[in-house]
Design a protein around this motif. Structure first.
Motif, mmCIF file in Angstrom:
data_model
loop_
_atom_site.group_PDB
_atom_site.id
_atom_site.type_symbol
_atom_site.label_atom_id
_atom_site.label_comp_id
_atom_site.label_asym_id
_atom_site.label_seq_id
_atom_site.Cartn_x
_atom_site.Cartn_y
_atom_site.Cartn_z
ATOM 1 N N ALA A 107 37.516 42.177 42.774
ATOM 2 C CA ALA A 107 36.962 41.167 43.689
ATOM 3 C C ALA A 107 36.004 40.255 42.935
ATOM 4 C CB ALA A 107 36.251 41.859 44.848
ATOM 5 N N GLY A 108 35.628 39.154 43.570
ATOM 6 C CA GLY A 108 34.761 38.157 42.932
ATOM 7 C C GLY A 108 35.595 36.980 42.459
ATOM 8 N N GLY A 109 34.941 35.853 42.226
ATOM 9 C CA GLY A 109 35.638 34.603 41.926
ATOM 10 C C GLY A 109 36.594 34.680 40.745
ATOM 11 N N VAL A 110 36.259 35.470 39.713
ATOM 12 C CA VAL A 110 37.099 35.525 38.511
ATOM 13 C C VAL A 110 38.432 36.230 38.798
ATOM 14 C CG1 VAL A 110 37.154 36.273 36.086
ATOM 15 C CG2 VAL A 110 35.021 35.461 37.082
ATOM 16 N N ALA A 111 38.468 37.011 39.892
ATOM 17 C CA ALA A 111 39.714 37.686 40.271
ATOM 18 C C ALA A 111 40.792 36.680 40.654
ATOM 19 C CB ALA A 111 39.466 38.665 41.422
ATOM 20 N N ALA A 112 40.417 35.408 40.808
ATOM 21 C CA ALA A 112 41.412 34.368 41.097
ATOM 22 C C ALA A 112 42.244 34.047 39.850
ATOM 23 C CB ALA A 112 40.723 33.104 41.602
ATOM 24 N N ASN A 113 41.764 34.440 38.672
ATOM 25 C CA ASN A 113 42.425 34.088 37.412
ATOM 26 C C ASN A 113 43.742 34.855 37.240
ATOM 27 O OD1 ASN A 113 42.944 34.599 34.376
ATOM 28 N ND2 ASN A 113 41.572 32.843 34.435
ATOM 29 N N ARG A 114 44.823 34.099 37.032
ATOM 30 C CA ARG A 114 46.146 34.731 37.022
ATOM 31 C C ARG A 114 46.360 35.648 35.817
ATOM 32 N NH1 ARG A 114 49.109 29.897 38.942
ATOM 33 N NH2 ARG A 114 47.158 29.628 40.063
ATOM 34 N N GLU A 115 45.877 35.236 34.641
ATOM 35 C CA GLU A 115 46.080 36.113 33.477
ATOM 36 C C GLU A 115 45.325 37.427 33.683
ATOM 37 O OE1 GLU A 115 45.266 34.533 29.535
ATOM 38 O OE2 GLU A 115 45.542 36.508 28.622
ATOM 39 N N ILE A 116 44.105 37.324 34.185
ATOM 40 C CA ILE A 116 43.321 38.541 34.409
ATOM 41 C C ILE A 116 43.991 39.422 35.466
ATOM 42 C CG2 ILE A 116 41.093 39.378 35.299
ATOM 43 C CD1 ILE A 116 39.824 36.983 33.749
ATOM 44 N N ARG A 117 44.495 38.804 36.522
ATOM 45 C CA ARG A 117 45.198 39.579 37.559
ATOM 46 C C ARG A 117 46.384 40.337 36.964
ATOM 47 N NH1 ARG A 117 43.759 36.774 42.905
ATOM 48 N NH2 ARG A 117 45.278 37.977 44.046
ATOM 49 N N HIS A 118 47.201 39.619 36.146
ATOM 50 C CA HIS A 118 48.393 40.265 35.566
ATOM 51 C C HIS A 118 48.013 41.411 34.647
ATOM 52 C CE1 HIS A 118 50.906 36.422 36.330
ATOM 53 N NE2 HIS A 118 50.940 37.252 37.342
ATOM 54 N N ARG A 119 46.999 41.178 33.838
ATOM 55 C CA ARG A 119 46.598 42.213 32.880
ATOM 56 C C ARG A 119 46.092 43.463 33.605
ATOM 57 N NH1 ARG A 119 44.942 40.647 27.935
ATOM 58 N NH2 ARG A 119 44.846 42.881 27.586
ATOM 59 N N ILE A 120 45.304 43.252 34.670
ATOM 60 C CA ILE A 120 44.770 44.392 35.421
ATOM 61 C C ILE A 120 45.903 45.081 36.189
ATOM 62 C CG2 ILE A 120 43.184 45.062 37.295
ATOM 63 C CD1 ILE A 120 41.553 44.342 34.934
ATOM 64 N N GLU A 121 46.866 44.277 36.666
ATOM 65 C CA GLU A 121 48.035 44.848 37.341
ATOM 66 C C GLU A 121 48.749 45.820 36.401
ATOM 67 O OE1 GLU A 121 49.197 41.263 40.124
ATOM 68 O OE2 GLU A 121 50.805 41.724 38.702
ATOM 69 N N ARG A 122 48.938 45.370 35.141
ATOM 70 C CA ARG A 122 49.647 46.221 34.169
ATOM 71 C C ARG A 122 48.865 47.500 33.898
ATOM 72 N NH1 ARG A 122 51.105 41.951 30.157
ATOM 73 N NH2 ARG A 122 50.126 43.277 28.604
ATOM 74 N N LEU A 123 47.525 47.356 33.795
ATOM 75 C CA LEU A 123 46.683 48.532 33.538
ATOM 76 C C LEU A 123 46.819 49.537 34.688
ATOM 77 C CD1 LEU A 123 44.333 50.019 32.012
ATOM 78 C CD2 LEU A 123 42.766 48.733 33.488
ATOM 79 N N ALA A 124 46.688 49.036 35.924
ATOM 80 C CA ALA A 124 46.743 49.931 37.088
ATOM 81 C C ALA A 124 48.100 50.637 37.137
ATOM 82 C CB ALA A 124 46.503 49.138 38.365
ATOM 83 N N ALA A 125 49.174 49.866 36.893
ATOM 84 C CA ALA A 125 50.516 50.458 36.941
ATOM 85 C C ALA A 125 50.636 51.557 35.889
ATOM 86 C CB ALA A 125 51.563 49.375 36.721
ATOM 87 N N SER A 126 50.084 51.305 34.696
ATOM 88 C CA SER A 126 50.223 52.292 33.620
ATOM 89 C C SER A 126 49.425 53.569 33.910
ATOM 90 C CB SER A 126 49.779 51.691 32.283
ATOM 91 O OG SER A 126 48.366 51.603 32.247
ATOM 92 N N ARG A 127 48.424 53.473 34.776
ATOM 93 C CA ARG A 127 47.630 54.658 35.128
ATOM 94 C C ARG A 127 48.043 55.253 36.479
ATOM 95 N NH1 ARG A 127 46.331 53.076 30.751
ATOM 96 N NH2 ARG A 127 44.282 53.194 29.739
ATOM 97 N N GLY A 128 49.088 54.677 37.090
ATOM 98 C CA GLY A 128 49.561 55.173 38.382
ATOM 99 C C GLY A 128 48.549 54.966 39.503
ATOM 100 N N LEU A 129 47.745 53.902 39.394
ATOM 101 C CA LEU A 129 46.689 53.648 40.377
ATOM 102 C C LEU A 129 47.083 52.440 41.237
ATOM 103 C CD1 LEU A 129 43.886 54.973 40.719
ATOM 104 C CD2 LEU A 129 42.948 53.212 39.212
ATOM 105 N N PRO A 130 47.124 52.587 42.570
ATOM 106 C CA PRO A 130 47.420 51.418 43.403
ATOM 107 C C PRO A 130 46.375 50.328 43.158
ATOM 108 C CG PRO A 130 47.417 53.435 44.720
ATOM 109 C CD PRO A 130 46.886 53.799 43.365
#
Ligand code: KG4
Ligand code: ZN
Length: 357
Positions: free
Chosen positions: A272-295
């Motif tokens: 959350a927070g304004g920087v969460a609007a950033n698409r590259e950051i969103r994608h990178r965090i998405e990949r991290l969460a997926a790799s750790r099995g975390l929704p």
């Protein structure tokens, strides 16, 4: 349950009406961006005066949009901090006045709790505890959200917030304010490997962040080039954005590992927070969460940047738990969610015109 929310902690004047059934009946945000842009940052005095000028009218419009009267409200939630003190006072005093006149409960909401609980407004299945990466113009923290009003800070920035680093990098590149969206736009045409930039604290143990070294490296890259071509700007923007994303991923990955070592399984990773609007950051965090099995839960951009719907929703959550505040609840410039944790080593945000939440 129907709650009016008011947000004035920084440079957005906002009013919203939200129900206990998660319906957003009105959600108005008036940005002061253009007023502050000539100064390259938020000017506290201008922010407070602009809130005074616009808030009353905005509340009236929100009530009209929602089709409710003051008699229909069950509570008034207003941001009581942290933020620019003059700005916070305008919204909190307005909330208190409405609560006093209409004999309604006051919810003096911590702006950071607004961000922290915002994903529960759109996802009723999101349960506690969850891991929160809060990335805005004034904050960069990793928190375990254990319950409403119960937070454990796992890491925070020891110098600049990540949004602040985006804003400063954009200023150095002559891209204007606010810098985050400007950097993201330019980065699309750039090569993220073109400029070697540091990843402060990455690879080190712990969950704290540091961004001042990255900002200084951008300054040196700009100085080394003298006159900047459009391609230089795009390359530096892309390299900066990737370096910032690398740092966020590295520290969040450590937080997940730390919780796992404690046998704590968060229900989700929330950004959350304004920087969460950033698409590259969103994608990178998405990949991290997926790799750790975390929704993963990332609220829509409108709910990520400062708004009053998240304050109204935090008010709903607090009212439902009888966490009502007295009418003399104080406005607070500084108000950590995890009050027991104290300041991080070297904490502070030097160089800004004023604190942001
Ligand atoms: O949460 P927010 O709206 O306000 C507070 O700071 O409380 O966050 C604003 C910050 C600014 O620093 C802005 O540059 C950054 O969020 N931001 C972005 C993007 N959109 C906003 N940073 C990176 N990429 C974006 N697309
Ligand atoms: Zn904020």
């Amino acid at each position: 349950m129907i709650v009016l929310g008011i947000e004035t902690s920084c440079d957005e004047t906002a009013a919203a009406i939200v129900t206990g059934e998660r319906r957003v009946l009105a959600d108005l945000v008036l940005s002061q961006c253009a007023d502050h842009a000539p100064y390259g940052g938020v000017v506290p005095e201008i922010a407070a005066r602009s809130h005074v000028e616009h808030l009353d009218g905005l509340v009236v419009r929100a009530m009209a949009d929602a089709g409710v009267g003051f008699a229909d409200l069950d509570g008034v939630a207003a941001t009581a901090g942290p933020g620019l003190i003059g700005a916070v006072m305008v919204g909190l005093m307005t909330g208190k006045a409405i609560a006093a006149v209409h004999d309604l409960p006051l919810l003096a909401v911590n702006h950071l709790e607004g961000h922290a609980l915002s994903p529960r407004l759109i996802d009723e299945t999101l349960s506690f505890p969850y891991l929160l990466l809060l990335v805005s113009g004034g904050h960069c923290q990793l928190l375990l959200v254990e319950e409403v009003d119960r937070y454990r800070r796992l890491g925070t920035t020891i110098d600049d917030a990540v949004g602040e680093a985006f804003d400063k990098a954009a200023m150095l590149l002559g891209l204007g304010y606010p810098g985050g969206p400007a950097i993201e736009r330019r980065a699309k045409d750039g090569d993220s490997g073109a400029v070697a930039l540091p990843r402060p604290l990455a690879g080190r143990p712990g969950c704290d962040f540091s961004f001042s070294g990255l900002k200084t490296a951008v300054l040196h890259a700009v100085q080394a080039r003298g006159e900047l071509s459009e391609q230089d700007r795009a390359d530096i923007a892309a390299s900066f954005q990737t370096a910032a994303a690398d740092v966020l991923v590295d520290r969040t990955s450590n937080a997940i590992a730390q919780l796992s070592a404690e046998d704590c399984t968060p229900a989700a990773l929330v950004v959350a927070g304004g920087v969460a609007a950033n698409r590259e950051i969103r994608h990178r965090i998405e990949r991290l969460a997926a790799s750790r099995g975390l929704p993963l839960a990332i609220p829509p951009a409108r709910l990520c940047t400062d708004n009053a719907a998240m304050i109204a929703w935090a008010g709903v959550e607090r009212l439902g738990r009888d966490m009502i505040d007295p009418l003399d609840a104080p406005p607070r410039a500084r108000w950590p969610l995890d009050e027991g944790a104290g300041l991080a080593r070297g904490a502070g945000t030097p160089g800004r015109l004023g604190p942001r939440a």
